[in-house]
Design a protein around this motif. Structure first.
Motif, PDB file in Angstrom:
ATOM      1  N   UNK A 186      27.894 132.742  83.727  1.00  0.00           N
ATOM      2  CA  UNK A 186      28.629 132.259  82.558  1.00  0.00           C
ATOM      3  C   UNK A 186      28.653 133.339  81.476  1.00  0.00           C
ATOM      4  N   UNK A 187      29.680 133.276  80.616  1.00  0.00           N
ATOM      5  CA  UNK A 187      29.828 134.263  79.554  1.00  0.00           C
ATOM      6  C   UNK A 187      30.046 133.578  78.209  1.00  0.00           C
ATOM      7  N   UNK A 191      35.341 130.065  79.229  1.00  0.00           N
ATOM      8  CA  UNK A 191      35.283 128.776  79.900  1.00  0.00           C
ATOM      9  C   UNK A 191      34.354 128.869  81.107  1.00  0.00           C
ATOM     10  N   UNK A 192      33.495 127.877  81.260  1.00  0.00           N
ATOM     11  CA  UNK A 192      32.549 127.802  82.383  1.00  0.00           C
ATOM     12  C   UNK A 192      32.623 126.400  82.961  1.00  0.00           C
ATOM     13  N   UNK A 193      32.398 126.312  84.264  1.00  0.00           N
ATOM     14  CA  UNK A 193      32.476 125.019  84.933  1.00  0.00           C
ATOM     15  C   UNK A 193      31.225 124.772  85.770  1.00  0.00           C
ATOM     16  N   UNK A 209      23.158 127.921  75.014  1.00  0.00           N
ATOM     17  CA  UNK A 209      22.501 129.012  74.285  1.00  0.00           C
ATOM     18  C   UNK A 209      23.402 130.231  74.116  1.00  0.00           C
ATOM     19  N   UNK A 210      24.251 130.510  75.120  1.00  0.00           N
ATOM     20  CA  UNK A 210      25.108 131.692  75.014  1.00  0.00           C
ATOM     21  C   UNK A 210      26.478 131.354  74.412  1.00  0.00           C
ATOM     22  N   UNK A 211      26.745 130.074  74.179  1.00  0.00           N
ATOM     23  CA  UNK A 211      28.011 129.691  73.592  1.00  0.00           C
ATOM     24  C   UNK A 211      29.162 129.658  74.572  1.00  0.00           C
ATOM     25  N   UNK A 212      28.879 129.355  75.839  1.00  0.00           N
ATOM     26  CA  UNK A 212      29.947 129.189  76.822  1.00  0.00           C
ATOM     27  C   UNK A 212      30.600 127.825  76.635  1.00  0.00           C
ATOM     28  N   UNK A 213      31.880 127.747  76.969  1.00  0.00           N
ATOM     29  CA  UNK A 213      32.605 126.476  76.883  1.00  0.00           C
ATOM     30  C   UNK A 213      32.463 125.765  78.223  1.00  0.00           C
ATOM     31  N   UNK A 214      31.365 125.048  78.386  1.00  0.00           N
ATOM     32  CA  UNK A 214      31.033 124.451  79.679  1.00  0.00           C
ATOM     33  C   UNK A 214      31.742 123.118  79.880  1.00  0.00           C
ATOM     34  N   UNK A 215      32.359 122.971  81.054  1.00  0.00           N
ATOM     35  CA  UNK A 215      32.958 121.706  81.473  1.00  0.00           C
ATOM     36  C   UNK A 215      32.253 121.248  82.749  1.00  0.00           C
ATOM     37  N   UNK A 216      31.821 119.988  82.759  1.00  0.00           N
ATOM     38  CA  UNK A 216      31.037 119.438  83.867  1.00  0.00           C
ATOM     39  C   UNK A 216      31.826 118.330  84.553  1.00  0.00           C
ATOM     40  N   UNK A 217      31.787 118.327  85.875  1.00  0.00           N
ATOM     41  CA  UNK A 217      32.496 117.301  86.631  1.00  0.00           C
ATOM     42  C   UNK A 217      31.940 115.914  86.296  1.00  0.00           C
ATOM     43  N   UNK A 218      32.825 114.941  86.230  1.00  0.00           N
ATOM     44  CA  UNK A 218      32.422 113.580  85.870  1.00  0.00           C
ATOM     45  C   UNK A 218      32.423 113.329  84.385  1.00  0.00           C
ATOM     46  N   UNK A 219      32.410 114.421  83.611  1.00  0.00           N
ATOM     47  CA  UNK A 219      32.415 114.296  82.150  1.00  0.00           C
ATOM     48  C   UNK A 219      33.690 114.900  81.565  1.00  0.00           C
ATOM     49  N   UNK A 220      33.941 116.147  81.885  1.00  0.00           N
ATOM     50  CA  UNK A 220      35.091 116.859  81.320  1.00  0.00           C
ATOM     51  C   UNK A 220      36.280 116.921  82.271  1.00  0.00           C
ATOM     52  N   UNK A 262      39.961 124.969  86.976  1.00  0.00           N
ATOM     53  CA  UNK A 262      40.040 126.420  86.766  1.00  0.00           C
ATOM     54  C   UNK A 262      41.494 126.839  86.541  1.00  0.00           C
ATOM     55  N   UNK A 263      42.404 126.299  87.357  1.00  0.00           N
ATOM     56  CA  UNK A 263      43.825 126.597  87.179  1.00  0.00           C
ATOM     57  C   UNK A 263      44.286 126.206  85.786  1.00  0.00           C
TER      58      UNK A 263
END
Length: 422
Positions: A186-187, A191-193, A209-220, A262-263
């Motif tokens: 992740x960066x 965007x991170x998944x 902690x690193x400020x990645x825009x994390x998207x998690x399955x089932x939530x986002x 991702x697309x």
């Protein structure tokens, strides 16, 4: 004196002896050579990691982007039959001359820096993608993430498909430790998944902690199975009426859902029509992932090599329907959890044909057989000197309504494909 040859096989033999160890975690050496080669791609880079599912995810991404008309570079490992499978451009393996050309470029740049087989190949793959002028590169992590050679390239999007126990001697012996290593791709600000429905806290914390825009399955983002088709949902809306991906297995909907997320994240740079998305899902192909060969008896090939993958294989075998007898052609590597794999699959197998593999890290076929017997698995257990003899025995014993399942590691599937079963 630098090595040189026009033969890809001679290059591969050279790479196998170039570095003192096959796996040497760390980015310093490979980053220095990448800098010397000026490997800074201008096209979007998608990095995909995970214990299982990353190969399927990368294959679907490449298929959809190609269906959309983009020139796609895809890097994956290990290969099944030919090294060229690792470096694909527009879904086709690069030819020997192209790979040798990129190997020469790495060799010229590395100086006295020693590289592992995988590190050398990773640099060569990116060199080839840049030389070819791809529109997007899809990179599959080899081992872990944080210290994997693929991680030397800055991803525009990074995804972790799943987190489970594997390669514990390198990544740690808990999901929390392994999750941290995988989250290393992740960066900050990117965007991170995560497509694991139960992500480790270490992964979530690192992304935060690193400020990645994390998207998690089932939530986002996620999906709904609607029997004859399925529906995707994400931050920017829904996509109904989607065809099931050509890759078999119920778990592939989770992978496909990640692909669409991702697309969606890269849509501004790489727009994809709904028609291209559907074509890509229908046309994707990846040997060895619950691959069912035509004809009778039914033959299933799967590279399941750890308990997490074995659980998915067991579910897929159960969903196939009734077979009077299921013959397993099974083997694996010494550092794998054979007992854990057997525990998950033993109720699906009636006869075990254990093959001795001819690779350095191979487990003893006799030891595997002893573990199967000790597990209390039902059915007969027989040992053979190689996959060819194990398959011949299974083929003789299987009736036309029976099933043969070959699994345990990439080498088992590769040897089966080399036999051209049928």
């Amino acid at each position: 004196m630098r090595f040189d040859s026009d033969s890809l096989q001679e290059w591969l033999a050279y790479l196998e002896r170039l570095h003192a160890t096959a796996i040497d975690m760390g980015l310093a050496r490979v980053a220095e050579v990448a800098s010397r080669m000026e490997l800074k791609p201008a096209f979007p880079v998608i990095t995909v990691g995970g214990t299982n599912g990353k190969g399927s995810t990368c294959a679907m991404l490449a298929a959809v982007y190609r269906a959309a008309g983009y020139r796609v570079g895809a890097y994956a490992s290990p290969h099944l039959i030919h090294y060229n499978e690792r470096v694909c451009i527009d879904l086709q393996p690069a030819d020997d001359a192209a790979i040798v050309s990129s190997f020469r470029a790495v060799e010229a740049a590395r100086g006295d820096i020693s590289l592992t087989y995988f590190e050398f190949g990773t640099l060569a793959a990116m060199h080839q993608f840049m030389a070819t002028g791809v529109d997007v590169a899809v990179l599959e992590v080899g081992l872990g993430g944080r210290l994997d050679a693929v991680n030397v390239f800055e991803p525009d999007v990074a995804a972790v498909v799943s987190v489970d126990l594997d390669h514990q001697s390198y990544l740690g012996d808990t999901r929390e430790a392994i999750g941290f290593e995988k989250a290393g791709i992740y960066r900050a600000g990117k965007v991170a998944f995560c497509a694991d429905p139960h992500p480790p806290r270490s992964l979530l914390d690192h992304a935060a902690n690193i400020g990645a825009d994390l998207q998690v399955i089932g939530k986002d983002f996620g999906y709904t199975n609607e029997t004859t088709q399925w529906r995707w949902r994400g931050r920017n809306g829904q996509k109904p009426g989607l065809p099931f991906p050509a890759l078999r297995g119920a778990f592939q909907l989770g992978n496909a859902s990640l692909v669409i997320a991702i697309l969606d994240a890269l849509n501004a740079r790489l727009p994809v029509s709904i028609g291209a998305l559907k074509r890509g899902l229908l046309e994707v192909s990846l040997p060895g992932r619950f691959q069912v060969l035509p004809g009778r008896p039914s033959i299933v090939l799967d590279v399941a090599h750890n308990p997490h993958a074995a659980a998915a294989l067991a579910q897929n075998l159960a969903n196939q329907g009734f077979f009077p007898t299921t013959h397993a052609i099974f083997s694996g590597l010494a550092d794998k959890d054979v007992a854990g794999i057997v525990a998950l699959l033993k109720d699906q197998i009636d006869v075990w044909h254990i093959a001795q593999l001819d690779v350095p890290r191979a487990a003893s076929a006799d030891d595997i057989a002893r573990q199967i017997v000790a597990s209390g698995a039902p059915g007969r257990v027989q040992v053979y000197p190689d996959v060819a003899e194990a398959y011949a025995a299974a083929r003789r014993a299987a009736g036309e309504n029976d099933r043969i399942a070959a699994f345990g590691c990439f080498k088992v599937v590769a040897d089966m494909l080399a036999l051209k079963p049928r």
